[in-house]
Design a protein around this motif. Structure first.
Motif, PDB file in Angstrom:
ATOM      1  N   ILE A 356       0.886  -1.166   0.000  1.00  0.00           N
ATOM      2  CA  ILE A 356       0.000   0.000   0.000  1.00  0.00           C
ATOM      3  C   ILE A 356       0.921   1.213   0.000  1.00  0.00           C
ATOM      4  N   ALA A 357       0.786   2.087  -1.010  1.00  0.00           N
ATOM      5  CA  ALA A 357       1.745   3.188  -1.159  1.00  0.00           C
ATOM      6  C   ALA A 357       1.086   4.446  -1.700  1.00  0.00           C
ATOM      7  N   GLU A 358       1.707   5.594  -1.356  1.00  0.00           N
ATOM      8  CA  GLU A 358       1.336   6.864  -1.986  1.00  0.00           C
ATOM      9  C   GLU A 358       2.001   6.883  -3.348  1.00  0.00           C
ATOM     10  N   THR A 359       1.237   7.171  -4.397  1.00  0.00           N
ATOM     11  CA  THR A 359       1.759   7.063  -5.757  1.00  0.00           C
ATOM     12  C   THR A 359       1.381   8.283  -6.597  1.00  0.00           C
ATOM     13  N   VAL A 360       2.013   8.365  -7.757  1.00  0.00           N
ATOM     14  CA  VAL A 360       1.575   9.297  -8.792  1.00  0.00           C
ATOM     15  C   VAL A 360       1.324   8.452 -10.037  1.00  0.00           C
ATOM     16  N   ILE A 361       0.168   8.664 -10.679  1.00  0.00           N
ATOM     17  CA  ILE A 361      -0.236   7.804 -11.802  1.00  0.00           C
ATOM     18  C   ILE A 361      -0.663   8.661 -12.996  1.00  0.00           C
ATOM     19  N   LYS A 362      -0.761   8.012 -14.161  1.00  0.00           N
ATOM     20  CA  LYS A 362      -1.327   8.658 -15.355  1.00  0.00           C
ATOM     21  C   LYS A 362      -2.131   7.582 -16.092  1.00  0.00           C
ATOM     22  N   VAL A 363      -3.441   7.744 -16.087  1.00  0.00           N
ATOM     23  CA  VAL A 363      -4.341   6.768 -16.717  1.00  0.00           C
ATOM     24  C   VAL A 363      -4.205   6.829 -18.234  1.00  0.00           C
ATOM     25  N   ASP A 364      -4.121   5.655 -18.877  1.00  0.00           N
ATOM     26  CA  ASP A 364      -3.979   5.598 -20.338  1.00  0.00           C
ATOM     27  C   ASP A 364      -5.298   5.861 -21.059  1.00  0.00           C
ATOM     28  N   GLU A 365      -6.373   5.289 -20.523  1.00  0.00           N
ATOM     29  CA  GLU A 365      -7.638   5.379 -21.253  1.00  0.00           C
ATOM     30  C   GLU A 365      -8.817   5.384 -20.275  1.00  0.00           C
ATOM     31  N   ARG A 366      -9.809   6.201 -20.598  1.00  0.00           N
ATOM     32  CA  ARG A 366     -11.049   6.191 -19.822  1.00  0.00           C
ATOM     33  C   ARG A 366     -12.025   5.239 -20.537  1.00  0.00           C
ATOM     34  N   MET A 367     -12.207   4.044 -19.965  1.00  0.00           N
ATOM     35  CA  MET A 367     -13.033   3.008 -20.580  1.00  0.00           C
ATOM     36  C   MET A 367     -14.419   2.989 -19.935  1.00  0.00           C
ATOM     37  N   SER A 368     -15.396   2.469 -20.680  1.00  0.00           N
ATOM     38  CA  SER A 368     -16.747   2.283 -20.128  1.00  0.00           C
ATOM     39  C   SER A 368     -17.003   0.792 -19.937  1.00  0.00           C
ATOM     40  N   TYR A 369     -17.929   0.471 -19.030  1.00  0.00           N
ATOM     41  CA  TYR A 369     -18.315  -0.935 -18.806  1.00  0.00           C
ATOM     42  C   TYR A 369     -18.796  -1.558 -20.114  1.00  0.00           C
ATOM     43  N   THR A 370     -19.584  -0.792 -20.870  1.00  0.00           N
ATOM     44  CA  THR A 370     -20.153  -1.313 -22.125  1.00  0.00           C
ATOM     45  C   THR A 370     -19.048  -1.701 -23.097  1.00  0.00           C
ATOM     46  N   SER A 371     -18.060  -0.817 -23.235  1.00  0.00           N
ATOM     47  CA  SER A 371     -16.981  -1.051 -24.194  1.00  0.00           C
ATOM     48  C   SER A 371     -16.123  -2.260 -23.811  1.00  0.00           C
ATOM     49  N   VAL A 372     -15.754  -2.364 -22.511  1.00  0.00           N
ATOM     50  CA  VAL A 372     -14.928  -3.490 -22.059  1.00  0.00           C
ATOM     51  C   VAL A 372     -15.698  -4.805 -22.183  1.00  0.00           C
ATOM     52  N   ALA A 373     -16.989  -4.784 -21.844  1.00  0.00           N
ATOM     53  CA  ALA A 373     -17.811  -6.002 -21.977  1.00  0.00           C
ATOM     54  C   ALA A 373     -17.877  -6.437 -23.435  1.00  0.00           C
ATOM     55  N   GLU A 374     -17.962  -5.458 -24.341  1.00  0.00           N
ATOM     56  CA  GLU A 374     -18.016  -5.761 -25.773  1.00  0.00           C
ATOM     57  C   GLU A 374     -16.690  -6.381 -26.235  1.00  0.00           C
ATOM     58  N   ILE A 375     -15.568  -5.852 -25.735  1.00  0.00           N
ATOM     59  CA  ILE A 375     -14.242  -6.409 -26.085  1.00  0.00           C
ATOM     60  C   ILE A 375     -14.154  -7.871 -25.644  1.00  0.00           C
ATOM     61  N   LEU A 376     -14.600  -8.157 -24.424  1.00  0.00           N
ATOM     62  CA  LEU A 376     -14.554  -9.538 -23.911  1.00  0.00           C
ATOM     63  C   LEU A 376     -15.435 -10.456 -24.754  1.00  0.00           C
ATOM     64  N   LYS A 377     -16.578  -9.924 -25.188  1.00  0.00           N
ATOM     65  CA  LYS A 377     -17.480 -10.716 -26.037  1.00  0.00           C
ATOM     66  C   LYS A 377     -16.841 -10.982 -27.399  1.00  0.00           C
ATOM     67  N   GLU A 378     -16.219  -9.952 -27.983  1.00  0.00           N
ATOM     68  CA  GLU A 378     -15.560 -10.104 -29.294  1.00  0.00           C
ATOM     69  C   GLU A 378     -14.409 -11.105 -29.224  1.00  0.00           C
ATOM     70  N   GLN A 379     -13.668 -11.063 -28.103  1.00  0.00           N
ATOM     71  CA  GLN A 379     -12.523 -11.971 -27.965  1.00  0.00           C
ATOM     72  C   GLN A 379     -12.963 -13.420 -27.787  1.00  0.00           C
ATOM     73  N   ALA A 380     -14.162 -13.600 -27.232  1.00  0.00           N
ATOM     74  CA  ALA A 380     -14.679 -14.965 -27.030  1.00  0.00           C
ATOM     75  C   ALA A 380     -15.244 -15.556 -28.311  1.00  0.00           C
ATOM     76  N   ASP A 381     -15.548 -14.685 -29.300  1.00  0.00           N
ATOM     77  CA  ASP A 381     -16.155 -15.166 -30.551  1.00  0.00           C
ATOM     78  C   ASP A 381     -15.547 -14.393 -31.727  1.00  0.00           C
ATOM     79  N   ASP A 382     -14.593 -15.037 -32.423  1.00  0.00           N
ATOM     80  CA  ASP A 382     -13.892 -14.330 -33.512  1.00  0.00           C
ATOM     81  C   ASP A 382     -14.768 -14.107 -34.740  1.00  0.00           C
ATOM     82  N   LYS A 383     -15.990 -14.670 -34.741  1.00  0.00           N
ATOM     83  CA  LYS A 383     -16.912 -14.434 -35.860  1.00  0.00           C
ATOM     84  C   LYS A 383     -17.573 -13.054 -35.747  1.00  0.00           C
ATOM     85  N   LEU A 384     -17.530 -12.489 -34.525  1.00  0.00           N
ATOM     86  CA  LEU A 384     -18.118 -11.158 -34.330  1.00  0.00           C
ATOM     87  C   LEU A 384     -17.206 -10.093 -34.902  1.00  0.00           C
TER      88      LEU A 384
END
Length: 718
Positions: A356-384
């Motif tokens: 557990i530490a005090e840190t400084v960070i820089k987020v790469d991307e602001r993702m949405s639940y919808t978008s990440v769920a869609e990526i997982l679905k696409e990866q599970a079915d290459d026909k999509l």
């Protein structure tokens, strides 16, 4: 007197405790109860036994009377049907107060009461003997003007009488205005409470008035004081080199935020790598304490609010937007200060190391639940089509590892007995005037669950470390269910052929989990799940760690949302002081003295926020159905009572088919089977049954929806 000794005691005690009883001598009691002379010795023996137990006493004149009942204190909660309950601090079981025993008490009053009945296995009953203080000083309601006076119909159904407003005390309010009333008197047996209008919220038909009435009714602070806003502006500066000094620099780590599309306060980011066969999960939380110093105006206001409140058409934030949506929000591409919990987790889902530490960070991307769920679905079915995967190709490998780890953590929790009450939440789409144009179930997709799993893991890890450090801390605790409530649940589910094992007078989380698994997909699922939830105690904040029953966790805290929850902000301060080596005896003593108050305040504000959120959802559901009077929908019977059947539609809206609106027959309620049966037709309505209903009415003031059953041949407007 031919009963057993214990039965005789009960008969006599009930007789003496009768409200109509006048103290009597043995001879008088014997005459009233028709006890023969020769048995009066036995009568005295029983009375002496009751006297020895302190249940009755004998006056100097030899008269037997009810013992002086112990006077208790609590808060009175009225019910719209006239009776009420008294809630005692530290007690989970409330005490029933009949309409005759309310003693003029008003909703929210602090009262003194006595227990009049304490039957085995049933709720205690009591009588209010004195009002200590009034808990309700303001009422929100609908103003109606008469000739030379007015009155206000309270929004809160627990306030049982209209409020009389004398001429000149209406502050210009007209019929149809929603107003805030300050009470001047609380009325009596035949007198209405009296008050004066201190604020006009707006006309009932004006956009926003309905929600603002709920806000005012729950006394939720809306505007921030000027000194708080000024302080927020001063501290909300961009991250400087001085701010980053001494912190672990994680700006080159691949990390994202994953939230709903409309979220603006992004207080958690996640990172994940696979190293030597183990997952290295980073949960990075906004370091809000860097900007909200203890005892500052910002801090005092945040503690007063306790939590952000998420209503149907607005958010009432705990911190000003300049902080919550600005420097404290982990916006992509910007340097941000964080408090990170970095866990090494093996393939069994066990945390084998953490930092557990005090840190400084820089987020790469602001993702949405919808978008990440869609990526997982696409990866599970290459026909999509791989649209989202191609868009975020550099992040896809991390998301796939996250999905793997999420599954491992979820299975580990399932094995230990964690309970998941997966009730569908409501998602609302409102127009620019706040009118609901669509209502549907909120989708808890794979990405939502993934982030839940990671936040739970961080919360448990932090809680366990600080428990063993034996430092003052705030925990999120959920106690064992009440034994009586579990017994009642067990008796009820036996009617449907289900069983729940209770060992050594307590139930294990795994038993509740098993029950929910068995009823899943059955007609009784909704009711049994709700009853199981009601048999649980309410989770709360405490300085003592007693574990979390629902999660089957030995250690649990709230670490991951300091922008919107004060307890998270509070423990961040403790963690940082410990990391910086400043947790000396004085600071330990300081936190030990303040944490009980912080826990009580945070728990209280959380309950108020939840109630306000529920009320706004109910209100918008009623508004939605007001435009659909006469429409026909398909639904499922979610509850059966003696006054009718509750039907839940696919969009989560629930309404009542009252027995008076079942015009084809007279329906009898079979309590043991939870069924309504037609006296002549033998038609049956039971739990889980699919039905067609027509919307009869929707009452905005009562926040109720009325349905009637209709035949299968009716046109379905879905």
């Amino acid at each position: 007197m031919d009963q057993t000794f214990e039965k005789r005691k009960k008969v006599l005690y009930d007789f003496i405790c009768d409200d109509f009883y006048i103290p009597m001598k043995i001879k008088e009691i014997a005459i009233v109860l028709q006890i023969p002379k020769e048995q009066r010795g036995e009568l005295k023996e029983v009375l002496d036994a009751l006297d020895a137990e302190g249940k009755i006493y004998v006056s100097k004149k030899g008269k037997y009377a009810k013992g002086q009942a112990k006077r208790l204190t609590g808060t009175f909660q009225a019910n719209a049907r006239g009776f009420g309950f008294v809630l005692q601090e530290g007690e989970d079981e409330d005490v029933f107060i009949s309409e005759d025993n309310i003693g003029g008490a008003f909703q929210g009053d602090e009262v003194e009461f006595i227990i009049t009945k304490s039957p085995d296995g049933k709720r205690k009953e009591g009588k209010i003997v004195r009002i200590l203080s009034h808990g309700t000083t303001k009422i929100v309601g609908l103003y109606e003007k008469c000739k030379n006076f007015g009155f206000v119909r309270p929004d809160n159904q627990r306030v049982l009488k209209d409020i009389y407003i004398p001429e000149g005390k209406e502050k210009g309010a007209m019929t149809g205005h929603k107003v805030v009333v300050e009470l001047m008197s609380y009325g009596g047996q035949d007198m209405k409470p009296e008050g004066k209008v201190i604020e006009i919220i707006g006309h009932i038909n004006d956009p926003g008035t309905d929600i603002m009435s709920i806000v005012k009714g729950y006394d939720l602070p809306v505007e921030f004081p000027e000194r708080v806003m000024n302080q927020a502006e001063r501290v909300g500066k961009e991250v400087s080199e001085a701010d980053m000094a001494g912190r672990m620099d994680l700006r080159d780590w691949q990390m994202v935020t994953i939230d709903g599309e409309d979220a603006k306060d992004l207080d958690d980011a996640v990172s994940l790598t696979l190293e030597d066969g183990s997952y290295k999960l980073g949960v990075h939380i906004a370091d809000v304490t860097n900007y909200v110093q203890e005892k500052s105006a910002l801090d005092r206001e945040a503690l007063k609010r306790g939590t952000s409140v998420y209503l149907a058409d607005r958010v009432i934030p705990m911190l000003p937007h300049v902080l919550s949506n600005g420097i404290c929000s982990l916006n992509a591409g910007e340097d941000r200060l964080a408090l990170s919990c970095i866990m090494t987790i093996n393939q069994k889902g066990e945390v084998i190391d953490h930092v557990i530490a005090e840190t400084v960070i820089k987020v790469d991307e602001r993702m949405s639940y919808t978008s990440v769920a869609e990526i997982l679905k696409e990866q599970a079915d290459d026909k999509l089509p791989q649209t989202e995967s191609e868009k975020y190709s550099t992040l896809v490998p991390m998301f796939m590892k996250m999905a793997e780890l999420s599954g491992i953590l979820r299975e580990k929790r399932r094995k230990r007995g964690s309970i998941d009450f997966d009730f569908p939440e409501t998602k609302m789409v409102l127009d620019e005037n706040g009118r609901p144009i669509d209502i549907k179930p909120y989708d808890r997709n794979a990405a939502t669950k993934m982030i839940e799993d990671f936040m739970l893991m961080a919360n448990e890890t932090v809680a366990e470390e600080y428990y063993w450090r034996e430092l003052p801390f705030l925990y999120r605790t959920h106690e064992q269910p009440d034994e009586e409530k579990i017994k009642k649940l067990s008796l009820f589910i036996n009617n449907f052929g289900y069983h729940i094992h209770v060992g050594n007078s307590e139930v294990k989380p795994k038993e509740v989990q098993k029950l929910l698994g068995k009823v899943e997909g059955t007609p009784q699922e909704a009711l049994i799940s709700r009853l199981a939830l009601r048999s649980m105690k309410q989770a709360k904040y405490t300085p003592e760690n007693t574990g979390h029953f629902g999660l089957a966790a030995k250690y649990y805290t709230h670490f991951t949302s300091p922008i919107r929850r004060y307890p998270d902000l509070q423990i961040h301060r403790i963690i940082k002081e410990n990391l910086r080596g400043r947790m000396n005896e004085d600071r330990i003593g300081h936190y030990e003295s303040i944490l009980p108050g912080v826990a009580a305040q945070a728990s209280d504000r959380e309950r108020k926020a939840e109630e306000a959120e529920r009320e706004t959802v109910k209100l918008k559901k009623v508004e939605y159905m007001q435009d659909r009077i006469g429409d026909v929908f398909e639904g499922v019977i979610s509850g059966i009572t003696k006054w009718g059947a509750y039907v839940e539609l696919e969009n989560t809206i629930e309404g009542l088919v009252h027995v008076t609106n079942m015009r084809d027959d007279h329906y009898d309620y079979r309590e043991d089977q939870y069924e309504l049966i037609g006296e002549h037709t033998r038609n049956v309505y039971k739990l889980g049954q699919k039905v067609m209903v027509r919307v009869l009415g929707a009452d905005r003031l009562q926040r109720t929806i009325d349905f009637e059953f209709c035949g299968d041949d009716q046109e379905y407007d879905g």
